[in-house]
Design a protein around this motif. Structure first.
Motif, PDB file in Angstrom:
ATOM      1  N   SER A  41       1.232   4.072 -10.417  1.00 24.45           N
ATOM      2  CA  SER A  41       1.188   2.840 -10.427  1.00 24.45           C
ATOM      3  C   SER A  41       0.886   1.841 -11.509  1.00 24.45           C
ATOM      4  O   SER A  41       1.728   0.941 -11.817  1.00 24.45           O
ATOM      5  CB  SER A  41       0.100   2.384  -9.472  1.00 24.45           C
ATOM      6  OG  SER A  41      -1.172   2.491  -9.949  1.00 24.45           O
ATOM      7  N   ALA A  60       9.455  -6.533  -3.955  1.00 22.96           N
ATOM      8  CA  ALA A  60       9.339  -5.112  -4.421  1.00 22.96           C
ATOM      9  C   ALA A  60       9.612  -4.209  -3.255  1.00 22.96           C
ATOM     10  O   ALA A  60       8.962  -4.171  -2.450  1.00 22.96           O
ATOM     11  CB  ALA A  60       8.101  -4.938  -5.217  1.00 22.96           C
ATOM     12  N   VAL A  62       9.602  -0.008  -2.853  1.00 13.58           N
ATOM     13  CA  VAL A  62       8.818   0.956  -3.202  1.00 13.58           C
ATOM     14  C   VAL A  62       9.347   2.176  -2.401  1.00 13.58           C
ATOM     15  O   VAL A  62       9.117   2.286  -1.537  1.00 13.58           O
ATOM     16  CB  VAL A  62       7.444   0.867  -3.308  1.00 13.58           C
ATOM     17  CG1 VAL A  62       6.581   2.150  -3.801  1.00 13.58           C
ATOM     18  CG2 VAL A  62       6.924  -0.438  -3.965  1.00 13.58           C
ATOM     19  N   MET A  74       0.274   1.429  -2.233  1.00 17.35           N
ATOM     20  CA  MET A  74       0.908   0.124  -2.234  1.00 17.35           C
ATOM     21  C   MET A  74      -0.182  -0.970  -2.325  1.00 17.35           C
ATOM     22  O   MET A  74       0.157  -1.880  -2.915  1.00 17.35           O
ATOM     23  CB  MET A  74       1.450   0.069  -0.469  1.00 17.35           C
ATOM     24  CG  MET A  74       2.403   0.925  -0.278  1.00 17.35           C
ATOM     25  SD  MET A  74       3.829   0.427  -1.297  1.00 17.35           S
ATOM     26  CE  MET A  74       4.348  -0.985  -0.660  1.00 17.35           C
ATOM     27  N   LEU A  77      -0.097  -1.726  -6.098  1.00 19.52           N
ATOM     28  CA  LEU A  77       1.215  -2.366  -6.657  1.00 19.52           C
ATOM     29  C   LEU A  77       1.407  -3.744  -6.149  1.00 19.52           C
ATOM     30  O   LEU A  77       1.671  -4.474  -6.905  1.00 19.52           O
ATOM     31  CB  LEU A  77       2.416  -1.535  -6.060  1.00 19.52           C
ATOM     32  CG  LEU A  77       2.734   0.108  -6.650  1.00 19.52           C
ATOM     33  CD1 LEU A  77       3.829   0.504  -5.949  1.00 19.52           C
ATOM     34  CD2 LEU A  77       2.799  -0.081  -8.044  1.00 19.52           C
ATOM     35  N   ALA A  78       0.842  -4.001  -4.936  1.00 19.02           N
ATOM     36  CA  ALA A  78       0.762  -5.482  -4.335  1.00 19.02           C
ATOM     37  C   ALA A  78      -0.084  -6.136  -5.313  1.00 19.02           C
ATOM     38  O   ALA A  78      -0.029  -7.332  -5.664  1.00 19.02           O
ATOM     39  CB  ALA A  78       0.494  -5.366  -3.049  1.00 19.02           C
ATOM     40  N   LEU A  81       1.569  -6.921  -8.259  1.00 15.35           N
ATOM     41  CA  LEU A  81       2.893  -8.140  -8.074  1.00 15.35           C
ATOM     42  C   LEU A  81       2.468  -9.201  -7.525  1.00 15.35           C
ATOM     43  O   LEU A  81       2.976  -9.387  -6.174  1.00 15.35           O
ATOM     44  CB  LEU A  81       3.973  -7.173  -7.730  1.00 15.35           C
ATOM     45  CG  LEU A  81       4.403  -6.144  -8.718  1.00 15.35           C
ATOM     46  CD1 LEU A  81       5.375  -5.225  -7.801  1.00 15.35           C
ATOM     47  CD2 LEU A  81       4.961  -6.591  -9.833  1.00 15.35           C
ATOM     48  N   ALA A  84       4.222 -11.513  -4.598  1.00 17.88           N
ATOM     49  CA  ALA A  84       5.713 -10.628  -4.098  1.00 17.88           C
ATOM     50  C   ALA A  84       5.444 -10.149  -2.712  1.00 17.88           C
ATOM     51  O   ALA A  84       4.323  -9.755  -2.724  1.00 17.88           O
ATOM     52  CB  ALA A  84       6.010  -9.635  -5.212  1.00 17.88           C
ATOM     53  N   VAL A  86       5.752  -6.955  -1.063  1.00 17.02           N
ATOM     54  CA  VAL A  86       6.024  -5.362  -1.378  1.00 17.02           C
ATOM     55  C   VAL A  86       6.081  -4.625  -0.050  1.00 17.02           C
ATOM     56  O   VAL A  86       5.153  -4.621   0.660  1.00 17.02           O
ATOM     57  CB  VAL A  86       4.795  -5.101  -2.258  1.00 17.02           C
ATOM     58  CG1 VAL A  86       4.749  -3.752  -2.616  1.00 17.02           C
ATOM     59  CG2 VAL A  86       4.537  -5.980  -3.463  1.00 17.02           C
ATOM     60  N   GLY A  88       7.179  -0.611   1.045  1.00 19.52           N
ATOM     61  CA  GLY A  88       7.536   0.776   0.705  1.00 19.52           C
ATOM     62  C   GLY A  88       7.486   1.774   1.812  1.00 19.52           C
ATOM     63  O   GLY A  88       7.520   1.521   3.143  1.00 19.52           O
ATOM     64  N   ALA A 107      10.597   2.178  -7.950  1.00 17.26           N
ATOM     65  CA  ALA A 107      10.524   0.564  -7.262  1.00 17.26           C
ATOM     66  C   ALA A 107      11.718  -0.141  -7.911  1.00 17.26           C
ATOM     67  O   ALA A 107      12.089   0.182  -9.139  1.00 17.26           O
ATOM     68  CB  ALA A 107       9.264   0.194  -7.814  1.00 17.26           C
ATOM     69  N   VAL A 109      12.592  -4.117  -8.050  1.00 21.27           N
ATOM     70  CA  VAL A 109      12.052  -5.566  -8.035  1.00 21.27           C
ATOM     71  C   VAL A 109      13.201  -6.540  -8.300  1.00 21.27           C
ATOM     72  O   VAL A 109      13.830  -6.529  -9.098  1.00 21.27           O
ATOM     73  CB  VAL A 109      11.041  -5.566  -9.043  1.00 21.27           C
ATOM     74  CG1 VAL A 109      10.319  -6.928  -8.883  1.00 21.27           C
ATOM     75  CG2 VAL A 109       9.972  -4.411  -8.984  1.00 21.27           C
TER      76      VAL A 109
END
Length: 163
Positions: A41, A60, A62, A74, A77-78, A81, A84, A86, A88, A107, A109
């Motif tokens: 990540s 995004a 994923v 997740m 990453l959330a 970002l 956004a 997100v 996955g 990923a 984006v």
């Protein structure tokens, strides 16, 4: 034929701004990273932010190996970002335009003048129509200032009902 149609729609959307009537700047970036969930990540977020050049991520997508726990990945990453959407899923192989790997995370984006919404439907195998209805229920029918709408639908093809 479907890919060609998608290309025409995509090019049209890039040339016609939703708000200003002029050209919009859209940035699409991708990254691929391996290692532990935390390492992957951090690497992904670093590369994605470098490529976004200060532009905020709007969407995004994923794609993570089953060896990368989505429940851990997740939220990382959330958090990296903010603002956004997100989404996955797990994969049996991860790739970007630069290559592929196993046991990793990739990923895609999107940044630009977009408003992104997301929905989630369940029970696809049992009742396709109900699952799609559930997925679109929270979505706004229209967004002021945006004349175009695009849908990206990700289906679990292993459910046995993905047509």
């Amino acid at each position: 034929v479907q890919y060609s149609t998608f290309q025409k729609i995509w090019k049209s959307a890039l040339l016609d701004s939703n708000r200003t009537g002029g050209r919009i700047e859209t940035r699409v970036v991708s990254a691929l990273a391996g290692g532990s969930c935390v390492e992957a990540s951090k690497r992904l977020l670093s590369e994605l932010h470098d490529k976004l050049k200060g532009q905020p991520a709007r969407l995004a997508l994923v794609f993570a190996s089953t060896s990368q726990p989505l429940g851990e990945l997740m939220p990382l990453l959330a958090a990296g970002l903010p603002g956004a959407v997100v989404a996955g899923c797990s994969t049996a192989g991860e790739f970007t335009e630069r290559g592929d790997a196993k046991g990793s995370v990739s990923a895609f984006v999107l940044s630009g003048d977009f408003e992104v919404q997301a929905g989630f439907g369940t029970g696809l195998k049992a009742n396709l129509e109900a699952a799609v209805t559930e997925a679109v229920a929270p979505l706004k029918a229209s967004v002021e200032g945006y004349k175009y709408r695009t849908v990206i639908m990700l289906l679990d093809t292993l459910s046995g009902n993905a047509e």
